[in-house]
Scaffold this motif. Structure first.
Motif, mmCIF file in Angstrom:
data_model
loop_
_atom_site.group_PDB
_atom_site.id
_atom_site.type_symbol
_atom_site.label_atom_id
_atom_site.label_comp_id
_atom_site.label_asym_id
_atom_site.label_seq_id
_atom_site.Cartn_x
_atom_site.Cartn_y
_atom_site.Cartn_z
ATOM 1 N N ARG A 57 47.220 20.048 36.632
ATOM 2 C CA ARG A 57 46.889 21.450 36.370
ATOM 3 C C ARG A 57 46.822 21.685 34.867
ATOM 4 O O ARG A 57 47.610 21.138 34.112
ATOM 5 C CB ARG A 57 47.941 22.364 36.978
ATOM 6 N N ILE A 58 45.899 22.534 34.462
ATOM 7 C CA ILE A 58 45.824 22.949 33.067
ATOM 8 C C ILE A 58 46.779 24.125 32.907
ATOM 9 O O ILE A 58 46.649 25.139 33.589
ATOM 10 C CB ILE A 58 44.389 23.351 32.679
ATOM 11 N N LEU A 59 47.750 23.959 32.000
ATOM 12 C CA LEU A 59 48.740 24.999 31.739
ATOM 13 C C LEU A 59 48.664 25.401 30.276
ATOM 14 O O LEU A 59 48.127 24.673 29.445
ATOM 15 C CB LEU A 59 50.149 24.488 32.069
ATOM 16 N N SER A 60 49.232 26.539 29.954
ATOM 17 C CA SER A 60 49.254 27.021 28.574
ATOM 18 C C SER A 60 50.656 26.849 28.009
ATOM 19 O O SER A 60 51.635 27.274 28.629
ATOM 20 C CB SER A 60 48.839 28.492 28.523
ATOM 21 N N GLY A 61 50.737 26.208 26.839
ATOM 22 C CA GLY A 61 52.028 25.992 26.186
ATOM 23 C C GLY A 61 52.602 27.282 25.650
ATOM 24 O O GLY A 61 51.883 28.095 25.068
ATOM 25 N N GLY A 65 50.862 28.132 22.475
ATOM 26 C CA GLY A 65 49.783 28.773 23.203
ATOM 27 C C GLY A 65 48.588 27.877 23.461
ATOM 28 O O GLY A 65 47.538 28.344 23.866
ATOM 29 N N THR A 66 48.731 26.568 23.221
ATOM 30 C CA THR A 66 47.634 25.650 23.466
ATOM 31 C C THR A 66 47.699 25.117 24.898
ATOM 32 O O THR A 66 48.768 24.975 25.467
ATOM 33 C CB THR A 66 47.673 24.467 22.488
ATOM 34 N N ASP A 67 46.542 24.837 25.450
ATOM 35 C CA ASP A 67 46.481 24.313 26.805
ATOM 36 C C ASP A 67 46.855 22.835 26.824
ATOM 37 O O ASP A 67 46.619 22.116 25.853
ATOM 38 C CB ASP A 67 45.077 24.466 27.380
ATOM 39 N N TYR A 68 47.431 22.391 27.939
ATOM 40 C CA TYR A 68 47.734 20.987 28.156
ATOM 41 C C TYR A 68 47.596 20.697 29.639
ATOM 42 O O TYR A 68 47.512 21.608 30.455
ATOM 43 C CB TYR A 68 49.124 20.615 27.640
ATOM 44 N N VAL A 69 47.549 19.415 30.010
ATOM 45 C CA VAL A 69 47.419 19.018 31.407
ATOM 46 C C VAL A 69 48.776 18.503 31.891
ATOM 47 O O VAL A 69 49.360 17.605 31.291
ATOM 48 C CB VAL A 69 46.334 17.937 31.595
ATOM 49 N N SER A 70 49.266 19.092 32.975
ATOM 50 C CA SER A 70 50.510 18.683 33.617
ATOM 51 C C SER A 70 50.155 17.916 34.886
ATOM 52 O O SER A 70 49.366 18.390 35.705
ATOM 53 C CB SER A 70 51.343 19.920 33.964
ATOM 54 N N LEU A 71 50.729 16.715 35.051
ATOM 55 C CA LEU A 71 50.411 15.842 36.176
ATOM 56 C C LEU A 71 51.592 15.700 37.122
ATOM 57 O O LEU A 71 52.745 15.704 36.683
ATOM 58 C CB LEU A 71 50.021 14.447 35.671
ATOM 59 N N SER A 72 51.299 15.534 38.399
ATOM 60 C CA SER A 72 52.319 15.271 39.413
ATOM 61 C C SER A 72 51.793 14.158 40.305
ATOM 62 O O SER A 72 50.714 14.280 40.884
ATOM 63 C CB SER A 72 52.582 16.540 40.229
ATOM 64 N N LEU A 73 52.565 13.058 40.399
ATOM 65 C CA LEU A 73 52.158 11.905 41.190
ATOM 66 C C LEU A 73 53.211 11.601 42.248
ATOM 67 O O LEU A 73 54.411 11.741 41.992
ATOM 68 C CB LEU A 73 51.995 10.668 40.301
ATOM 69 N N CYS A 84 56.458 13.262 37.322
ATOM 70 C CA CYS A 84 55.747 14.299 36.569
ATOM 71 C C CYS A 84 55.543 13.837 35.133
ATOM 72 O O CYS A 84 56.403 13.195 34.542
ATOM 73 C CB CYS A 84 56.532 15.607 36.588
ATOM 74 N N ALA A 85 54.379 14.180 34.588
ATOM 75 C CA ALA A 85 54.042 13.814 33.212
ATOM 76 C C ALA A 85 53.073 14.843 32.652
ATOM 77 O O ALA A 85 52.440 15.585 33.396
ATOM 78 C CB ALA A 85 53.412 12.425 33.174
ATOM 79 N N ASN A 86 52.990 14.895 31.343
ATOM 80 C CA ASN A 86 52.020 15.735 30.649
ATOM 81 C C ASN A 86 51.129 14.837 29.811
ATOM 82 O O ASN A 86 51.563 13.793 29.332
ATOM 83 C CB ASN A 86 52.712 16.746 29.740
ATOM 84 N N LEU A 87 49.880 15.250 29.623
ATOM 85 C CA LEU A 87 49.014 14.517 28.713
ATOM 86 C C LEU A 87 49.290 15.006 27.296
ATOM 87 O O LEU A 87 49.246 16.206 27.026
ATOM 88 C CB LEU A 87 47.539 14.748 29.056
#
Length: 107
Positions: A57-61, A65-73, A84-87
């Motif tokens: 999911r694309i989330l906002s920090g 306030g910058t966007d980042y991608v949060s991953l769930s495997l 869970c990891a973030n790019l």
């Protein structure tokens, strides 16, 4: 921050690289979810060897306030637990479209 993998941006808006977490070393593809529907759809789907193993999911920090991608495997090789990891950008390394998978431990 613990890096558990590395990906580069693809021309289709996704990412391709490797997950490297203890005994697991798998090539992964993070592809845009073009079939999004519902209230809380994933922005990306994660595949390894043609099998879907997670989502992103694309989330906002908050602070920047910058966007980042949060991953769930989730996969049998993870022992029934979710990973869970973030790019995170590889600032100064490997070029502009490169990202580390930064482990985000979940209780």
């Amino acid at each position: 921050m613990t890096a558990i993998g590395f990906v580069t941006r693809t021309s289709h808006g996704g990412f391709r690289g490797q997950l490297r977490f203890l005994p697991i070393c798998a090539d992964i593809d993070i592809v845009p979810n073009r079939d999004k529907s519902g209230d809380n759809p994933a922005d990306f789907r994660i595949f390894t060897q043609g099998v879907e193993v997670g989502f992103g999911r694309i989330l906002s920090g908050g602070s920047r306030g910058t966007d980042y991608v949060s991953l769930s495997l989730a996969a049998p090789g993870l022992g029934g637990r979710k990973l869970c990891a973030n790019l995170g950008r590889t600032v100064g390394l490997y070029g502009e479209g490169s990202f580390f998978l930064i482990w985000n431990p979940v209780d």
